[in-house]
Design an enzyme around this catalytic site. Structure first.
Site, PDB file in Angstrom:
ATOM      1  N   GLU A 137       0.798  -1.100  -0.102  1.00  0.00           N
ATOM      2  CA  GLU A 137       0.115   0.023  -0.238  1.00  0.00           C
ATOM      3  C   GLU A 137       0.875   1.229  -0.012  1.00  0.00           C
ATOM      4  O   GLU A 137       0.685   2.360  -0.868  1.00  0.00           O
ATOM      5  CB  GLU A 137      -0.868  -0.043   1.205  1.00  0.00           C
ATOM      6  CG  GLU A 137      -1.667   1.390   1.279  1.00  0.00           C
ATOM      7  CD  GLU A 137      -2.084   1.504   2.718  1.00  0.00           C
ATOM      8  OE1 GLU A 137      -1.780   2.669   2.930  1.00  0.00           O
ATOM      9  OE2 GLU A 137      -2.444   0.635   3.401  1.00  0.00           O
ATOM     10  N   GLU A 154       6.762   3.271  11.717  1.00  0.00           N
ATOM     11  CA  GLU A 154       5.220   3.290  12.105  1.00  0.00           C
ATOM     12  C   GLU A 154       4.644   2.135  13.100  1.00  0.00           C
ATOM     13  O   GLU A 154       3.863   2.554  13.917  1.00  0.00           O
ATOM     14  CB  GLU A 154       4.450   3.272  10.699  1.00  0.00           C
ATOM     15  CG  GLU A 154       2.843   3.111  10.744  1.00  0.00           C
ATOM     16  CD  GLU A 154       1.924   2.947   9.204  1.00  0.00           C
ATOM     17  OE1 GLU A 154       0.983   2.710   9.378  1.00  0.00           O
ATOM     18  OE2 GLU A 154       2.770   3.022   8.419  1.00  0.00           O
TER      19      GLU A 154
END
Length: 484
Positions: free
Chosen positions: A111, A188
């Site tokens: 993604e 992240e």
């Protein structure tokens, strides 16, 4: 990029609402947020009347139309002419639960990499154009799907389709742009999971709850497996799953079906079938009748909490009426500050600062039903657990009246009506439902299915919760030297 997990409220199946009102999807993300601040008033007040049976139930997206391109791309058109804007979404029927063994996180990693440019458009051009046009864009990954969307003025729809169709087949990756993005994903994960006590507890709970099933693996992946992902892994995943016959295009806004069909054929229609996606066969997570507990302690925990979670059928797996009954049950006993659990534990007995229940229905495979509470000072987590289970049993036996059920149904129906005020919410509702195997008709008729439920349906759903089959999670505060 957003990760649609069961542990963060921005990105995955909504904790309190069903597939049809999944403003989250809504798609999706500590199983119930540890703060447990279910204190905001419900959309409809406690005294809201039940739906008038002589009035037809609302239909979600009554004007929705669908068609399929020759290359297998399914298209959904949701007219909304209140403003000259459109929401353009492309949903791929692949998520973290479809990843090859040892490659956890590849769906989410890809993604990120989808923004690295193509042989036609260099890195950054797509995003730059969206910004220059005054639009919005984002993407998110869940267990069962990955989606990309833009919201722009209606005259730019064709341009968005062209960009998205281009990166469906022409993605260009190099070691030079893959390696830095892999580090971004690792950072992240460190920020969203490894440094968040509630998320740490959530990953542990999922691992215990979903034995033998990929839902037990974090959507973002395991650190060591993320670190080993490379360009070859990403391209292999892209070539296998990013093909029009494994995708759903959803366009909501000031458009007609004819306009969308013409633009779709001019853009997506030129993308060939690049693969035949494999059948989505996954192992069934066993429901054990063995008490299981997961605990996490951290000095950053400001509010301790307990949650009790069962595996239950999702909408895709449930018998007719079963999932809808679980939605109503969750709303009645734990859907906000007017719910039965909140009134009992927070208002009447003052044992908790927050309490509620949630049916996470938006999974392709088994879903979750959770009770949760945050104890007041002086009440231990073990006591809170006992009181929570006792309150649940008492409510089911004595307090789940016809009036409470009718109020819950009315609140859900009202939320359905309000959901249709949001173009993006409608696009997400239909896209997420179709991506996990549902149908347009199931979304449209959901309010009628809720209204048709009887007390017997709700009681049958309530009878399925065996305390021995639940997984209990404790989020604790601890001195710095005792973090565990």
């Amino acid at each position: 990029m957003a990760i649609a997990t069961a542990h963060r409220p921005e990105h995955g199946p909504d904790r309190r609402r069903s597939l049809a009102v999944a403003l989250a999807l809504a798609v999706c993300l500590a199983p119930i947020p540890p703060a447990l601040a279910q204190t905001a008033p419900s959309t409809v007040s406690e005294t809201a009347p039940s739906p008038v049976e002589t009035t037809p139930a609302p239909v979600i997206g009554a004007d929705v139309s669908t068609f399929t391109l020759d290359n297998g791309l399914d298209v959904v058109v949701i007219p909304d002419r209140r403003a000259p804007v459109v929401t353009h979404m492309i949903w791929y029927k692949v998520g973290s639960a479809d990843e090859p063994p040892g490659k956890s996180g590849i769906a989410h990693f890809l993604e990120h990499l989808m923004f690295k440019g193509t042989s036609t458009h260099p890195e950054g051009e797509f995003s730059r154009v969206v910004t220059e046009l005054g639009g919005q864009e984002n993407a998110f990954t869940s267990y069962d799907y990955t989606a990309y969307y833009q919201r722009v003025a209606k005259e730019h729809l064709g341009r968005m389709m062209g960009f998205e169709a281009d990166r469906m087949q022409n993605l260009v990756l190099t070691d030079e742009n893959v390696a830095p993005e892999r580090q971004v994903v690792l950072e992240e994960r460190a920020m969203r999971i490894d440094s968040e006590p509630g998320a740490i507890l959530g990953t542990g709970l999922d691992a215990v709850l979903y034995l033998q099933h990929p839902y037990g693996i974090p959507i973002i992946g395991y650190v060591d497996e993320i670190a080993a992902l490379d360009r070859t892994d990403a391209i292999a995943f892209y070539d296998r799953f990013y093909t029009p016959n494994n995708a759903i295009l959803v366009v909501a806004g000031d458009v007609t079906t004819e306009e969308v069909r013409r633009l779709a054929e001019e853009t997506y229609g030129k993308v060939p079938r690049r693969a035949e996606p494999p059948v989505r066969e996954r192992p069934f997570a066993p429901i054990l009748e063995t008490p299981r507990e997961v605990s996490h302690a951290d000095p950053k925990v400001q509010q301790e909490s307990v949650q009790i979670t069962w595996l239950v059928d999702s909408y895709r797996l449930a018998e007719p009426g079963e999932a809808e009954a679980l939605d109503v049950l969750a709303e009645a006993i734990g859907g906000g500050s007017t719910s039965l659990l909140f009134r009992d534990l927070v208002i009447d007995r003052k044992l908790a600062t927050g309490a509620g229940a949630a049916y996470q229905s938006g999974f392709r495979d088994q879903a979750q039903f959770t009770l949760y509470a945050a104890p007041r000072e002086g009440v231990s987590l073990e006591t809170m657990r006992t009181e929570l289970m006792d309150a649940f049993a008492t409510i089911l036996k004595e307090r789940l009246t016809d009036e409470e059920i009718d109020r819950a149904k009315a609140r859900l129906e009202a939320d359905t009506v309000y959901a249709q005020d949001s173009q993006q919410a409608l696009a997400r509702i239909f896209g997420s439902t179709l991506a996990i195997g549902g149908t347009v008709a199931e979304v449209q008729t959901w309010p009628a299915a809720i209204r048709a439920l009887t007390r017997a349906d709700i009681e049958a759903a309530a009878a399925a919760f065996d305390p021995k089959a639940a997984v209990v999670g404790y989020l604790r505060n601890a001195p710095p030297e005792e973090r565990s």
